[in-house]
Design a protein around this motif. Structure first.
Motif, short mmCIF file in Angstrom:
data_model
loop_
_atom_site.label_atom_id
_atom_site.label_comp_id
_atom_site.label_asym_id
_atom_site.label_seq_id
_atom_site.Cartn_x
_atom_site.Cartn_y
_atom_site.Cartn_z
N ALA A 230 0.81 -1.21 0.00
CA ALA A 230 0.00 0.00 0.00
C ALA A 230 0.85 1.27 0.00
N ALA A 231 2.15 1.13 0.24
CA ALA A 231 2.98 2.32 0.46
C ALA A 231 2.90 3.31 -0.72
N GLU B 279 -11.22 -1.30 4.10
CA GLU B 279 -11.09 -1.09 5.55
C GLU B 279 -9.65 -1.19 6.05
N TRP B 280 -8.88 -2.05 5.38
CA TRP B 280 -7.55 -2.36 5.91
C TRP B 280 -6.64 -1.15 6.07
N ASP B 281 -6.66 -0.27 5.05
CA ASP B 281 -5.69 0.83 5.07
C ASP B 281 -6.21 2.08 5.76
N MET B 282 -7.44 2.02 6.26
CA MET B 282 -8.08 3.24 6.74
C MET B 282 -7.25 3.99 7.79
N PRO B 283 -6.69 3.30 8.81
CA PRO B 283 -5.90 4.07 9.79
C PRO B 283 -4.72 4.81 9.16
N PHE B 284 -4.15 4.21 8.11
CA PHE B 284 -2.96 4.79 7.50
C PHE B 284 -3.32 5.92 6.52
N GLU C 206 -3.90 8.79 8.73
CA GLU C 206 -2.60 9.31 9.16
C GLU C 206 -1.98 10.17 8.05
#
Lengths: 422, 366
Positions: free
Chosen positions: B293-294, B324-329, B332
């Motif tokens: 995802a980076a 949903e998986w990347d949502m916190p990032f 950020e």
């Protein structure tokens, strides 16, 4: 019906305890630790003397210890949703909260994701590698809806070869060829023996129920590549032979035989006692069979493709890596709906199944894919009825006990009636 | 001019039935991984499949409720017979929701041709490119034998150029939204992009060129309000974007499977065409199911800066686990740029009230 406790049970429990003990002691012994999904190549990893900590068994353990709600609340507070893999939501919560059924989880040296039929396996561990700031390695296995060809095998073989090279570099030592080949052979043997164990349940009455199978599959999943797993299954097979000879059944009453689809609800294992009290026993599940050698006949592939993925005995590191790659391909052959339907129907016939309990698992979209269409085809092919209910393998919030048990009651009553009438 | 794009979307089945009557063979694809270049090179017309919006009834006999609305929308629409004009359906592997569509299609529709293309999920592996090229060769071969077609390097290159032109024109329109006072609205851009998936590219390119000329003559800003970025995966209904803008915001860019992800990267026109297509689909702007995802996070942050984004609205399709998986990032990444974010869940029935409330909430955070 004659029934008595399984003697091998104690040994299996010891193996499980040792497995977790080794994980806990790994750091102080200076061992390298990897976190990954259950489909990471544990045989290669163990051959390099690395200790694996596997996501799904750990997620199941969190759930069985009734920690899920607390751990998943932590996962959700962090900003994640609740639609993805329920095992991973337990595992991630445990890491974030630094709390779990075995105390503090041993810190990994690296983290690994392997897509073997499941995308979540690579996302889950990439995310953890980011959170823990650890090196990450991924292996991508094909989904194989179409016929397997040489490029599928090469894709995996090249990745696994590179993986071994990166381990050698990381550890500063080369793989010992003799030891490496032996680990792969042991892994192959454990898979075959596990299939043989389950095949004993084709007997009427079944010598093992599904709940026992779930515990007894631990060596096939978590101890892949070890002599302990192979020795254990030899011992278990001897005991099963004896049980069948003496007519010792898993449960006192086996009025109807059931197939269970999908992972169980680890927080509600009493469902199996519940059906057994009514004279029904779950004798088989494609889920546990999936950890064995598998049956290529149902894959619907050409003889050339079958030859390409057929198991053989390795004599060198490269051959051993090819065998691991072939195993990934064989396990992927059950993914597409026509193959899955053929597999289910054959299991129903082979295990003399009277009815199927289909757990539509909101916690695992991979294993639940196309289940409603599958059920229709299996009922049509075999004439055996199926009952579909929705829950989750590791999120108790997705389970409605009252509704599910009422549905099970109706299904079993109808099944018993129709069996009595036939 | 935007009526043209909306018409293409509204009349997509009518148009496709007309093409079929004219002897055209039409192939459906499930998401932004359409491999349109190859399908077109085989002399076939690719179209993206999607549902018109719920409530969905027929699909629920086949697909469990915890699969996403896109999954239900497509299967429902197909079961109604709306897609009977299709000669086939292809699925370069992405997520389990797409897999559920593909499996259900094979089980329930009378479709002559279906093809699952094994697309790697870990796109940065050194072996992924070589493997995917082999898959694309096999896919091309299967199209050739199923439709008695011949895919040559020349017609593949011509198809790449046609599709690149389409993406370049759409990207040019997106670029106009970088202006302080954009003359084009987010809803217009969305309709332009979405309609490209259900129209012959030659015709669509002409429409886009005309639209760009028309935009050159505009003088008044297309809207007012804070500059928003839309985040998410599958969004098909232009009414959603209209509702956001009607609530007093301007949609200036998106990171959607039906938006910039479709158009941001072109296929290299040099070298082997299949290798170039493989590279574009593997390493272009990926959907969250493709890893790592980076690169996507960096791209998202850059877009937010280039388009001078003031707030972000996550349009989360219910049960879309990849999103949903990347949502916190993602949060950020945007927080580092002082961009507030509000998440709104999209269900199968579109609720303008939910959208309005989400926009109000976002505005209160600015």
């Amino acid at each position: 019906m004659l029934t008595e406790p399984l003697q091998s049970w104690k040994v299996c429990k010891e193996l499980a305890n040792n497995f977790y003990e080794k994980q806990r002691g790994a750091k102080s012994e200076g061992k390298t630790i990897v976190w990954g999904g259950a489909s990471i190549p544990c045989d290669i990893i163990r051959a390099m003397d690395i200790v694996p900590i596997l996501g799904e068994p750990y997620g199941a353990l969190c759930t069985a210890h009734q920690l899920s709600e607390e751990l998943m609340a932590t996962t959700e507070e962090y900003g994640f949703g609740r639609s993805f893999c329920a095992y991973s939501r337990n595992f991630v919560g445990s890491v974030l909260k630094n709390k779990g059924p075995l105390g503090e989880m041993p810190e990994p040296d690296f983290i690994m994701g392997t897509k073997s039929g499941c995308n979540d396996h690579i996302t889950w561990f990439e995310i953890l590698a980011r959170i823990k700031n650890k090196p990450y390695i991924a292996i991508d296995a094909p989904m194989l809806y179409e016929e397997p060809g040489p490029h599928h095998l090469k894709y995996l073989e090249d990745q696994l070869t590179e993986f071994l090279e990166s381990l050698e570099k990381m550890l500063g030592r080369k793989a010992d060829e003799e030891k490496f080949v032996e680990f792969i052979k042991l892994s192959q043997q454990a898979g075959e023996l596990w299939t043989e164990v389950l095949e004993f349940c084709q007997k009427v009455p079944a010598p093992l129920n599904f709940k026992s199978q779930l515990s007894l599959m631990m060596p096939a999943v978590s101890l892949k590549g070890t002599k302990e797993a192979v020795d254990f299954y030899h011992m278990l097979l001897d005991e099963l032979e004896e049980r069948v000879k003496k007519g010792i059944a898993a449960v006192p009453e086996e009025k109807v035989r059931l197939l269970w689809d999908n992972i169980p609800m680890w927080y509600y294992m009493q469902i199996f006692n519940y059906v057994e009290q009514k004279g029904a026993v779950v004798v088989v599940s494609p889920y546990v069979l999936g950890f064995g050698g598998g049956n290529l006949a149902q894959a619907g592939i050409s003889p050339e493709a079958e030859a390409l993925v057929a198991q053989s005995e390795p004599t060198s590191i490269q051959e051993a890596i090819r065998e691991v790659a072939k195993e990934y391909l064989r396990s992927s052959l059950r993914h597409n709906l026509p193959a899955k339907t053929r597999q289910f129907s054959q299991i129903v016939r082979d295990y003399s199944v009277d009815g199927c309990l289909i757990h539509s698992n909101a916690g695992c979209k991979n294993l639940s894919c196309a289940r409603l269409d599958l059920v229709r085809s299996v009922e049509q092919d075999t004439g055996v009825p199926c009952m579909v209910f929705q829950a989750s393998n590791a999120d108790p919030r997705d389970f409605n006990e009252e509704d599910t048990l009422a549905k099970v009651d109706r299904f079993l009553d109808e099944l018993m009636e129709s069996k009595a009438a036939s | 001019m935007t009526d043209n794009f909306e018409n293409l979307l509204e009349r997509r089945h009518e148009n496709a039935n007309r093409w079929k009557g004219e002897g055209k063979k039409i192939i459906g694809y499930i998401c932004s991984y359409g491999l349109e270049e190859i399908v077109y090179a085989a002399g076939l017309q690719p179209v993206r499949v999607f549902g018109p919006g719920g409530p969905y009834k027929l699909s629920k006999e086949h697909i469990q409720p915890y699969y996403c609305q896109h999954c239900h929308g497509v299967v429902d629409e197909a079961l109604k017979g709306s897609y009977d004009y299709l000669e086939g359906l292809i699925f370069p592997y992405t997520c389990e929701h797409g897999r559920a569509i593909y499996d259900s299609w094979g089980a329930n529709m009378e479709v002559g041709y279906t093809r699952f293309i094994d697309m790697p999920s870990q796109t940065d592996l050194p072996q992924a490119q070589e493997f995917f090229v082999e898959e694309l060769k096999n896919f091309s071969g299967s199209l050739e034998s199923a439709f008695d077609a011949r895919i040559t390097k020349e017609n593949l290159m011509a198809s790449i150029k046609l599709h690149n032109r389409n993406r370049a024109l759409l990207k040019e329109i997106y670029g106009l939204q970088m202006a302080e006072e954009p003359l084009v609205s987010g809803a217009e851009v969305f309709a332009a992009v979405m309609s490209s998936t259900v129209a012959p590219k030659e015709e669509h390119n002409d429409l886009l060129a005309g639209f760009l000329r028309e935009l050159g003559e505009r003088e008044d800003p297309a809207g007012a309000g804070p500059r928003l970025m839309l985040l998410g995966t599958e969004l098909h209904d232009p009414e959603v974007v209209k509702a956001i803008e009607e609530a007093g915001a301007r949609v200036v860019v998106d990171e959607l499977c039906t938006g910039t992800r479709l158009v941001w990267e072109n296929v290299d026109e040099n070298g082997d065409p299949l290798a170039a297509i493989a590279r574009r689909y593997l390493t272009g702007v990926n959907c969250p199911i493709k890893r790592p995802a980076a690169g996507r996070m960096a791209h998202l942050g850059n877009m937010a800066e280039e388009f001078k984004v003031e707030g972000a609205l996550v349009l989360h399709p219910r049960h879309c686990d990849p999103n949903e998986w990347d949502m916190p990032f993602i949060l950020e990444t945007l927080k580092q740029r002082d961009i507030p974010v509000v998440k709104v869940e999209l269900d199968e029935v579109f609720s303008p009230d939910n959208i309005r409330n989400a926009v109000d909430e976002l505005k209160s955070k600015l």
